[in-house]
Write a protein that holds these residues in place. Structure first.
Motif, PDB file in Angstrom:
ATOM      1  N   LYS A  90      49.893  10.238 -10.708  1.00  0.00           N
ATOM      2  CA  LYS A  90      49.167   9.656 -11.849  1.00  0.00           C
ATOM      3  C   LYS A  90      48.377   8.413 -11.420  1.00  0.00           C
ATOM      4  N   THR A  91      49.012   7.514 -10.665  1.00  0.00           N
ATOM      5  CA  THR A  91      48.304   6.296 -10.250  1.00  0.00           C
ATOM      6  C   THR A  91      47.154   6.648  -9.308  1.00  0.00           C
ATOM      7  N   ALA A  92      47.324   7.741  -8.548  1.00  0.00           N
ATOM      8  CA  ALA A  92      46.248   8.156  -7.639  1.00  0.00           C
ATOM      9  C   ALA A  92      45.092   8.809  -8.409  1.00  0.00           C
ATOM     10  N   VAL A  93      45.408   9.630  -9.418  1.00  0.00           N
ATOM     11  CA  VAL A  93      44.347  10.308 -10.187  1.00  0.00           C
ATOM     12  C   VAL A  93      43.421   9.291 -10.842  1.00  0.00           C
ATOM     13  N   VAL A  94      43.996   8.227 -11.424  1.00  0.00           N
ATOM     14  CA  VAL A  94      43.148   7.243 -12.099  1.00  0.00           C
ATOM     15  C   VAL A  94      42.785   6.087 -11.162  1.00  0.00           C
ATOM     16  N   TRP A 357      43.304 -11.786 -20.316  1.00  0.00           N
ATOM     17  CA  TRP A 357      42.050 -11.116 -20.691  1.00  0.00           C
ATOM     18  C   TRP A 357      42.074 -10.823 -22.191  1.00  0.00           C
ATOM     19  N   PRO A 358      40.905 -10.855 -22.842  1.00  0.00           N
ATOM     20  CA  PRO A 358      40.867 -10.463 -24.264  1.00  0.00           C
ATOM     21  C   PRO A 358      40.949  -8.949 -24.437  1.00  0.00           C
ATOM     22  N   LEU A 359      41.288  -8.508 -25.651  1.00  0.00           N
ATOM     23  CA  LEU A 359      41.475  -7.084 -25.930  1.00  0.00           C
ATOM     24  C   LEU A 359      40.227  -6.249 -25.603  1.00  0.00           C
ATOM     25  N   GLU A 360      39.026  -6.798 -25.934  1.00  0.00           N
ATOM     26  CA  GLU A 360      37.795  -6.012 -25.689  1.00  0.00           C
ATOM     27  C   GLU A 360      37.661  -5.717 -24.203  1.00  0.00           C
ATOM     28  N   GLN A 361      38.018  -6.690 -23.364  1.00  0.00           N
ATOM     29  CA  GLN A 361      37.903  -6.485 -21.915  1.00  0.00           C
ATOM     30  C   GLN A 361      38.913  -5.429 -21.452  1.00  0.00           C
ATOM     31  N   ILE A 362      40.125  -5.528 -21.968  1.00  0.00           N
ATOM     32  CA  ILE A 362      41.174  -4.579 -21.563  1.00  0.00           C
ATOM     33  C   ILE A 362      40.810  -3.162 -21.996  1.00  0.00           C
ATOM     34  N   GLN A 363      40.434  -3.010 -23.266  1.00  0.00           N
ATOM     35  CA  GLN A 363      40.133  -1.642 -23.725  1.00  0.00           C
ATOM     36  C   GLN A 363      38.849  -1.110 -23.105  1.00  0.00           C
ATOM     37  N   GLY A 364      37.903  -2.012 -22.842  1.00  0.00           N
ATOM     38  CA  GLY A 364      36.654  -1.585 -22.194  1.00  0.00           C
ATOM     39  C   GLY A 364      36.916  -1.083 -20.773  1.00  0.00           C
ATOM     40  N   GLU A 365      37.726  -1.844 -20.017  1.00  0.00           N
ATOM     41  CA  GLU A 365      38.059  -1.447 -18.633  1.00  0.00           C
ATOM     42  C   GLU A 365      38.909  -0.171 -18.632  1.00  0.00           C
ATOM     43  N   GLN A 366      39.827  -0.072 -19.612  1.00  0.00           N
ATOM     44  CA  GLN A 366      40.670   1.133 -19.699  1.00  0.00           C
ATOM     45  C   GLN A 366      39.803   2.350 -19.957  1.00  0.00           C
ATOM     46  N   GLU A 367      38.892   2.225 -20.907  1.00  0.00           N
ATOM     47  CA  GLU A 367      38.043   3.370 -21.262  1.00  0.00           C
ATOM     48  C   GLU A 367      37.239   3.823 -20.042  1.00  0.00           C
ATOM     49  N   LYS A 368      36.705   2.856 -19.304  1.00  0.00           N
ATOM     50  CA  LYS A 368      35.889   3.201 -18.135  1.00  0.00           C
ATOM     51  C   LYS A 368      36.731   3.981 -17.119  1.00  0.00           C
ATOM     52  N   LYS A 369      37.939   3.465 -16.848  1.00  0.00           N
ATOM     53  CA  LYS A 369      38.814   4.141 -15.866  1.00  0.00           C
ATOM     54  C   LYS A 369      39.120   5.569 -16.320  1.00  0.00           C
ATOM     55  N   GLN A 370      39.436   5.734 -17.628  1.00  0.00           N
ATOM     56  CA  GLN A 370      39.852   7.063 -18.093  1.00  0.00           C
ATOM     57  C   GLN A 370      38.687   8.043 -18.145  1.00  0.00           C
ATOM     58  N   VAL A 371      37.527   7.541 -18.569  1.00  0.00           N
ATOM     59  CA  VAL A 371      36.356   8.421 -18.648  1.00  0.00           C
ATOM     60  C   VAL A 371      35.960   8.857 -17.232  1.00  0.00           C
ATOM     61  N   ASP A 372      35.942   7.908 -16.297  1.00  0.00           N
ATOM     62  CA  ASP A 372      35.578   8.247 -14.906  1.00  0.00           C
ATOM     63  C   ASP A 372      36.551   9.286 -14.341  1.00  0.00           C
ATOM     64  N   ALA A 373      37.858   9.028 -14.531  1.00  0.00           N
ATOM     65  CA  ALA A 373      38.864   9.946 -13.972  1.00  0.00           C
ATOM     66  C   ALA A 373      38.741  11.317 -14.628  1.00  0.00           C
ATOM     67  N   PHE A 374      38.544  11.335 -15.942  1.00  0.00           N
ATOM     68  CA  PHE A 374      38.440  12.621 -16.634  1.00  0.00           C
ATOM     69  C   PHE A 374      37.276  13.444 -16.064  1.00  0.00           C
ATOM     70  N   HIS A 375      36.097  12.816 -15.950  1.00  0.00           N
ATOM     71  CA  HIS A 375      34.932  13.591 -15.501  1.00  0.00           C
ATOM     72  C   HIS A 375      35.047  13.994 -14.032  1.00  0.00           C
ATOM     73  N   ASP A 376      35.659  13.137 -13.240  1.00  0.00           N
ATOM     74  CA  ASP A 376      35.906  13.481 -11.836  1.00  0.00           C
ATOM     75  C   ASP A 376      36.751  14.767 -11.764  1.00  0.00           C
TER      76      ASP A 376
END
Ligand code: NAD
Length: 409
Positions: A90-94, A357-376
């Motif tokens: 899991k840590t490797a996939v994302v 970090w503020p919530l917007e930064q955390i959720q923004g970074e999380q979304e980027k990681k998940q979207v990138d991993a999903f499309h990969d």
């Protein structure tokens, strides 16, 4: 089939595609270290309580071991081994800089008082303190453990090593925890469901969902999906299920659960069984409760158009074959439910930086990681004409294998 065998089966499928030699296969499958400790505490009654605690450290070639601690009557070495290995993949996939670990204590936390839980946690931490640490192995909450348990571990660990909040993640926000961690897994599941639907020209708003489990992951998944206009037509928990073809009012259900502790009796829906929920005619079925939910017969009865695995290990290999044969895409657990460990990583980074970090930064970074991993993974699966599970294991094994090769034996 045991949980570890099921994980090894998925590993083997991908290892064949990668043409791994037997030696490399053994290197990647065998846990680095397995610890079993006796945890003896004084119960409130004055009698002794004997428990067994486990920590399996599967692989740390890409970073410190990372994974949850469970307090549950089924915790044993086999389960910890399977889940530790899942964490490595899991840590490797994302693509976050951690390896995989898992463990816990074989106990029924609902039968322990708060004082007993604290003594159990402190004694367990005392027994494993020399194998955990911010750059060694970073536990987190899992079934039966929560932010309070993490706070006790941090406190106990500090007796040996001084102030090190990064030794565990999932801590209370007031004690070096991270904003956005509690809802992270459900938020991530909703993002991944959205991306999967988009590959089929669909939107969350125009789709129907059934969700098994209404605990942390299930309820936050439902909440984020409902915010996007999803119709949640069935949910269940250990006590029973609910269905409403017009969509369940998730916020009203959450208010009901806050008072009644379970979903049964909620007036905005009709009762339904867990079996009915798993067979519901919906666009997306989300198992968000237990492992091992789908066996061959259950998989044959599923009518959903796609499955997003929020729970860890919900699909046995024979059920996976059924889903593949029937053309029902499955977004695998190691991709779909990685939101928790992604934000755990952000918590660890914040602790090391001594900065919030503020919530917007955390959720923004999380979304980027998940979207990138999903499309990969989605693109890899399409290109190689394999399932998304095989693609996720393929990508993860290649990354972990490469780290071993670069570091040298
Ligand atoms: P939780 O204890 O908060 O909730 C579990 C839910 O499942 C509860 O609603 C419970 O009533 C329900 N449930 C239990 N047995 C059931 C049954 N037989 N039928 C239907 N429902 C049943 O746990 P959680 O943190 O939400 O975790 C759920 C799953 O997600 C687990 O498989 C866990 O390993 C996985 N997971 C959790 C996280 C996280 O951050 N919490 C991260 C990754 C994966």
């Amino acid at each position: 089939m045991q949980a570890f065998e099921a994980t090894s089966h998925y590993f083997d499928q991908a290892a064949r595609l990668l043409d791994l030699s037997d030696n490399v296969r053994t290197l990647l499958l065998t846990p680095e270290r397995e610890v079993r400790v006796e945890v003896v505490i004084e119960m409130d009654s004055g009698r002794l309580g004997n428990f067994l605690g486990y920590r399996v450290q599967h692989d740390n070639s890409r970073g410190p071991f990372k994974g949850g601690l469970r307090y549950h009557p089924e915790v044993d070495d086999d389960e910890s081994r399977a889940l530790a290995s899942l964490m490595t993949w899991k840590t490797a996939v994302v693509d976050i800089p951690f390896g995989g670990g898992k463990g816990g204590v074989n106990c029924d936390p609902s039968k322990l008082s708060k004082a007993e839980l604290e003594r159990l946690t402190r004694r367990f931490t005392e027994k494993i303190h020399d194998v955990i640490g911010p750059v060694k192995d970073i536990p987190a909450p899992d079934m039966g453990t929560d932010d309070q348990v993490m706070a006790w571990i941090m406190s106990e660990y500090s007796k040996y090593a001084g102030f090190h909040p990064a030794v565990v993640t999932g801590k209370p926000i007031e004690l070096h925890g991270s904003i956005g961690r509690k809802e992270a897994t459900g938020y991530g599941v909703a993002i991944v469901a959205r991306e999967m639907l988009a590959t089929r020209g669909r939107t969350v708003g125009g789709s129907t969902f059934a969700i098994q489990g209404f605990g942390n992951v299930g309820s936050f998944t439902a909440r984020f999906l409902a915010k996007e206009g999803a119709k949640i037509v069935a949910v269940s928990d250990v006590h029973g299920g609910l269905r409403n073809p017009d969509g369940i009012d998730v916020e009203a259900l959450l208010r009901y659960v806050a008072v009644n502790r379970n979903i049964v009796g909620f007036e905005g829906a009709l009762p339904c069984s867990n079996e009915e929920l798993l067979r519901a005619d919906v666009d997306v079925l989300i198992p968000a409760a237990l492992g091992g939910v789908f066996d061959k017969a259950t998989a044959e009865a599923v009518r959903a158009k796609l499955i997003v695995e929020a729970a860890n290990g919900p699909t046995w290999p024979e059920a996976d074959e059924v889903f593949n044969a029937r053309g029902i895409p499955v977004v695998p657990d190691i991709l779909a439910n990685a939101g928790g460990v992604i934000v755990s990583y952000f918590e660890w980074v914040q602790n090391l930086q001594h900065f919030r970090w503020p919530l917007e930064q955390i959720q923004g970074e999380q979304e980027k990681k998940q979207v990138d991993a999903f499309h990969d993974i989605h693109e890899l699966a399409e290109r190689k004409k394999i399932s998304m599970r095989a693609a996720a294991f393929y990508r993860a094994i290649a990354r972990v294998g490469r780290a071993h090769a670069l570091a040298g034996i």
